[in-house]
Design an enzyme around this catalytic site. Structure first.
Site, mmCIF file in Angstrom:
data_model
loop_
_atom_site.group_PDB
_atom_site.id
_atom_site.type_symbol
_atom_site.label_atom_id
_atom_site.label_comp_id
_atom_site.label_asym_id
_atom_site.label_seq_id
_atom_site.Cartn_x
_atom_site.Cartn_y
_atom_site.Cartn_z
ATOM 1 N N HIS A 577 0.837 -1.198 0.000
ATOM 2 C CA HIS A 577 0.000 0.000 0.000
ATOM 3 C C HIS A 577 0.880 1.260 0.000
ATOM 4 C CE1 HIS A 577 -3.577 2.411 1.498
ATOM 5 N NE2 HIS A 577 -2.587 3.166 1.947
ATOM 6 N N GLU A 578 1.855 1.295 0.895
ATOM 7 C CA GLU A 578 2.716 2.486 0.988
ATOM 8 C C GLU A 578 3.563 2.641 -0.272
ATOM 9 O OE1 GLU A 578 1.862 4.468 3.128
ATOM 10 O OE2 GLU A 578 0.795 3.139 4.497
ATOM 11 N N HIS A 581 1.599 4.104 -2.999
ATOM 12 C CA HIS A 581 1.341 5.542 -2.872
ATOM 13 C C HIS A 581 2.320 6.352 -3.727
ATOM 14 C CE1 HIS A 581 -2.033 6.230 -0.359
ATOM 15 N NE2 HIS A 581 -1.541 5.672 0.727
ATOM 16 N N GLU A 639 -6.004 6.376 -1.923
ATOM 17 C CA GLU A 639 -5.978 5.260 -0.976
ATOM 18 C C GLU A 639 -6.487 3.975 -1.622
ATOM 19 O OE1 GLU A 639 -4.463 5.315 1.744
ATOM 20 O OE2 GLU A 639 -4.104 7.470 1.831
ATOM 21 N N ASP A 643 -4.575 0.484 -1.898
ATOM 22 C CA ASP A 643 -5.114 -0.783 -1.388
ATOM 23 C C ASP A 643 -5.102 -1.869 -2.461
ATOM 24 O OD1 ASP A 643 -5.648 0.029 1.186
ATOM 25 O OD2 ASP A 643 -7.761 0.508 0.823
ATOM 26 N N HIS A 707 -9.534 7.892 3.336
ATOM 27 C CA HIS A 707 -9.720 6.461 3.062
ATOM 28 C C HIS A 707 -11.197 6.124 2.869
ATOM 29 C CE1 HIS A 707 -5.955 6.692 5.426
ATOM 30 N NE2 HIS A 707 -5.551 5.727 4.627
ATOM 31 N N ARG A 713 -12.845 -0.914 1.874
ATOM 32 C CA ARG A 713 -11.427 -1.148 1.588
ATOM 33 C C ARG A 713 -11.233 -2.645 1.375
ATOM 34 N NH1 ARG A 713 -7.307 2.118 5.375
ATOM 35 N NH2 ARG A 713 -5.927 1.362 3.718
HETATM 36 ZN ZN ZN Z 1 -2.535 5.192 2.412
#
Ligand code: ZN
Length: 746
Positions: A577-578, A581, A639, A643, A707, A713
């Protein structure tokens, strides 16, 4: 409970009873084999069958913890969130003092309890100075007797200072300390609120890396926040009206509690709320705050020519503590980034047509509001009445928890050091390295093999950027250096009897921390994240992914003694996820060196926008019952991209780990759970998201959150993913299988 277990193992028997390859071979070949050989083969295959389950205490513990959270009556292909989290949600009502509760807040609470224990230890000679200070600060916060005795006095003393005089108080503090329109200086008041209270009102000034020159720091000017969400001021829904009414009551009651006559308070604070509603109108909404539109370089002299109503040079100078930084000189040639030029123009137009008294009442009100929760109990309870309406909470946070959170947020290196010494295991770094490298590989591998919409040149640069992502794990090294963390807060000196005074000291300290970076090079390989944070981050200016020690715990990070499926599904997806980004609708605009610079071809940008539109449309359709609102696909896009990408990357990395480290042999299964490793991977992802919300918090999540709600999510990312539907055998007609409608960016 035994029945439950029976049913479970029954469900699982499908997998465990399936003949192994070895067994099949044995049966096929048995005709021409001698009896002895056959027995040997069966013996071997039975041994393999036994090894399919992990029966260590860790695995049994994990199995129990996973089963407890599930709702086995829910259909995984219809509502995977309910299937994964239903049991937990049922058994964990939201605490009275919280507006939402879930696995993240649970772990946060867990860290708070550990910090409480550490901070409550008596000071000893072996404590380093920084830790001694943290303990004194904690004790001052816990000293409720002193707080009750002082009541409003410390705040009233603050309000006597010329720059903080509050019109609504009239002559309550004495005729000689009344607010005086003639002497009111907005610039000076705003600058003092920033330097003394670390609070930005109307205009936010801060120092951070220059988006187009990530090596250097620059001053940025932005709009400041409002008390409520922007939505609460610009719409007339029942909730928005209720929140505004509650706010107005608070705005009237607080000056009255400080001694103002009720009539004056009502008469003066109503226009203050009206003013804030007009402010909301001119604020730039989140969706329009794109990196390019917010990059507007102005020298202070150019800014002065553009918006002449305010002395910008004086404001910047007044925001800097010159005693602390005697060598830092600012002239009109100083460059700044004005994030929201239109807001700034509109702001001074608005100020021009607003009564000075109202403006003064507003700016001091904002500062007072930040301080009332530092006072005695009657102020805390009054604030709670407000929070009851806006957040749905009905009781105060326990004092110790409030104090732990304050110390942790203020003296983060001292508390981080205490936490890390006692509760962080260094070997976690090794497994994190394995996960991070696996996920980096997966991102690049998919880019090379499966991405058909990005041109070769852009792809090459994307791969370079993925390689350049720097991972930071656990805590910054310098917190192990006693001298460094002692020096860092050497100016602070606390008293156990003066909580308010201590808080004011820390606020002055915090307000100058970013200023100190000006003129320095950005330490691009360093990080300054609070180690006890239960969260993870991506930084576009340094191209770093960050995983503080607080996040590296169960059920996010499972150690070496647990199935890897659990870690890859939870912390693995978070790593992905990071990393993703760096390639979301905002992060993608920054190159591998953290500079805002178009490194994409126009054609690839167009394809990217097509791909992301699919996700915007998908999430827009989700109606969240708790909030009575639909998810905002555009608002939550970054976000959602993270995800979706994170899940694919982590799953691919997990399968490669099985191939490489176990020669393709599946991990032993968890007893009683009856799920395959791939299924466990997805369950582990979903279970870190279990979270319930009060209606007030749900609405806030939709209107102000970045988010999507946890439920979506889980459902959003999984229903897009072919490996999920394969793992759970979800038919094309099921909700968790979007089939040809699936969206994919990375
Ligand atoms: Zn995030």
């Amino acid at each position: 409970m035994e029945m439950e277990m029976e049913k479970l193992s029954g469900r699982g028997s499908k997998q465990s009873a399936a003949p192994t390859t070895l067994m099949k071979a044995a049966l096929t070949g048995s005709v021409c084999l001698c009896l002895a050989l056959l027995i040997a083969v069966i013996a071997v295959s039975q041994k393999t069958t036994n090894e399919e389950f992990c029966l260590s205490s860790e695995c049994i513990e994990a199995a129990g913890s996973i089963l407890n959270k599930m709702d086995l009556s829910a259909q995984p292909c219809e509502d995977f969130y309910k299937y994964a989290c239903g049991g937990w949600l049922q058994e964990n009502p939201i605490p009275e003092d919280s507006s939402s509760y879930g696995i993240y807040p649970w772990l946060r609470q867990n860290v708070d309890l550990k910090l409480k224990e550490l901070l409550e230890q008596p000071t000893t000679n072996s404590d380093i100075e920084a830790v001694k200070k943290a303990k004194v600060l904690y004790r001052s916060c816990m000293n409720e007797t002193a707080l009750e005795l002082l009541d409003a006095k410390p705040l009233l003393k603050e309000l006597r200072k010329r720059e903080f005089r509050w019109p609504v108080l009239g002559n309550v503090l004495g005729a000689d300390v009344q607010w005086d329109e003639e002497k009111f200086d907005l610039l000076h008041t705003l600058a003092q609120i920033r330097t003394q209270h670390s609070k930005s009102v109307l205009v936010r000034l801060y120092v951070s890396p220059d988006d187009k020159n990530s090596q250097r720091y620059i001053i940025k000017l932005d709009q400041a926040s409002l008390v409520l969400s922007r939505e609460d001021y610009i719409t007339n829904t029942t909730e928005a009206q209720a929140n505004r009414e509650a706010l107005l009551r608070l705005m009237v009651d607080v000056p009255v509690m400080l001694g103002a006559p009720e009539e004056a308070a009502e008469q003066q604070m109503k226009p203050v709320l009206d003013f804030e509603m007009k402010l909301a109108q001119i604020m730039i909404p989140f969706e329009n705050r794109t990196s390019e539109s917010m990059y507007n370089k102005y020298s202070l002299s150019k800014l002065q020519r553009t918006i002449p109503e305010f002395n910008w040079l004086s404001f910047v100078k007044a925001s800097i503590d010159s005693k602390l930084y005697p060598d830092l000189s600012i002239s009109s040639s100083e460059h700044t980034i004005v994030r929201v030029p239109q807001y700034m123009k509109d702001l001074f137009k608005l100020l021009n047509v607003t009564d000075t008294r109202t403006v003064a009442n507003y700016v001091v009100w904002r500062s007072v509001l930040s301080r009332i929760t530092t006072l005695s109990r009657r102020f805390l309870y009054r604030y709670l009445d407000f929070a009851r309406v806006t957040t749905g909470t009905t009781s105060l946070t326990p004092r110790w928890d409030k104090c732990v959170n304050y110390i942790e947020g203020t003296l983060m290196y001292a508390t981080g050091r205490l936490f890390v010494d006692k509760h962080f295991q260094e070997d976690k770094k090794h497994m994190m390295e394995e996960l991070i490298e696996g996920i980096r590989w997966a991102f690049i591998d998919m880019l090379e093999k499966e991405n058909d919409w990005m041109d070769a040149e852009t792809k090459k640069k994307a791969i370079q950027k993925a390689h350049a992502v720097l991972a930071k794990v656990g805590y910054p090294e310098f917190i192990l250096n006693d001298t460094y963390i002692n020096e860092d807060i050497k100016r602070l000196s606390f008293s156990e009897k003066d909580y308010f005074g201590n808080v004011m000291q820390t606020l002055r300290f915090i307000s100058q921390a970013d200023i100190g970076w000006l003129r320095k090079n950005v330490p691009r390989t360093e990080w300054f994240t609070n180690p006890t944070t239960v969260n993870a981050f991506y930084s576009s200016s340094t191209n770093q992914i960050r995983f503080p020690a607080g996040e590296l715990q169960k059920p996010f990070f499972w150690g070496l003694d647990y199935p890897r499926s659990l870690s890859y599904g939870a912390i693995g997806v978070i790593v992905g996820h990071e990393l993703t980004h760096g390639f979301d609708n905002n992060g993608r605009k920054y190159d591998k060196d953290g500079n805002l610079d178009q490194w994409w071809s126009n054609a690839s940008i167009a394809s990217f926008n097509d791909k992301t539109q699919c996700m915007i449309d998908q999430y827009n359709t989700y109606h969240w019952k708790e909030a009575g609102l639909n998810v905002r696909g555009k608002r939550t896009l970054a976000e959602n991209i993270a995800d979706n990408g994170g899940m694919r990357e982590a799953f691919r990395a997990y399968r490669r780990w099985i191939d490489k480290e176990r020669s393709g042999v599946e991990e032993p299964l968890l007893p009683g759970v009856g799920l395959s490793n791939n299924q466990l991977f997805f369950l582990s992802y979903a279970q870190v998201r279990c979270n319930s919300y009060r209606p007030e918090a749900a609405r806030d999540q939709i209107v102000s959150g970045a988010h999507s709600p946890p439920k979506y999510r889980v459902i959003g990312a999984m229903s897009n993913y072919e490996e999920f539907r394969k793992a759970f055998n979800c038919p094309e007609t099921s909700l968790m299988n979007r089939g040809a409608e699936s969206c994919r960016v990375w």
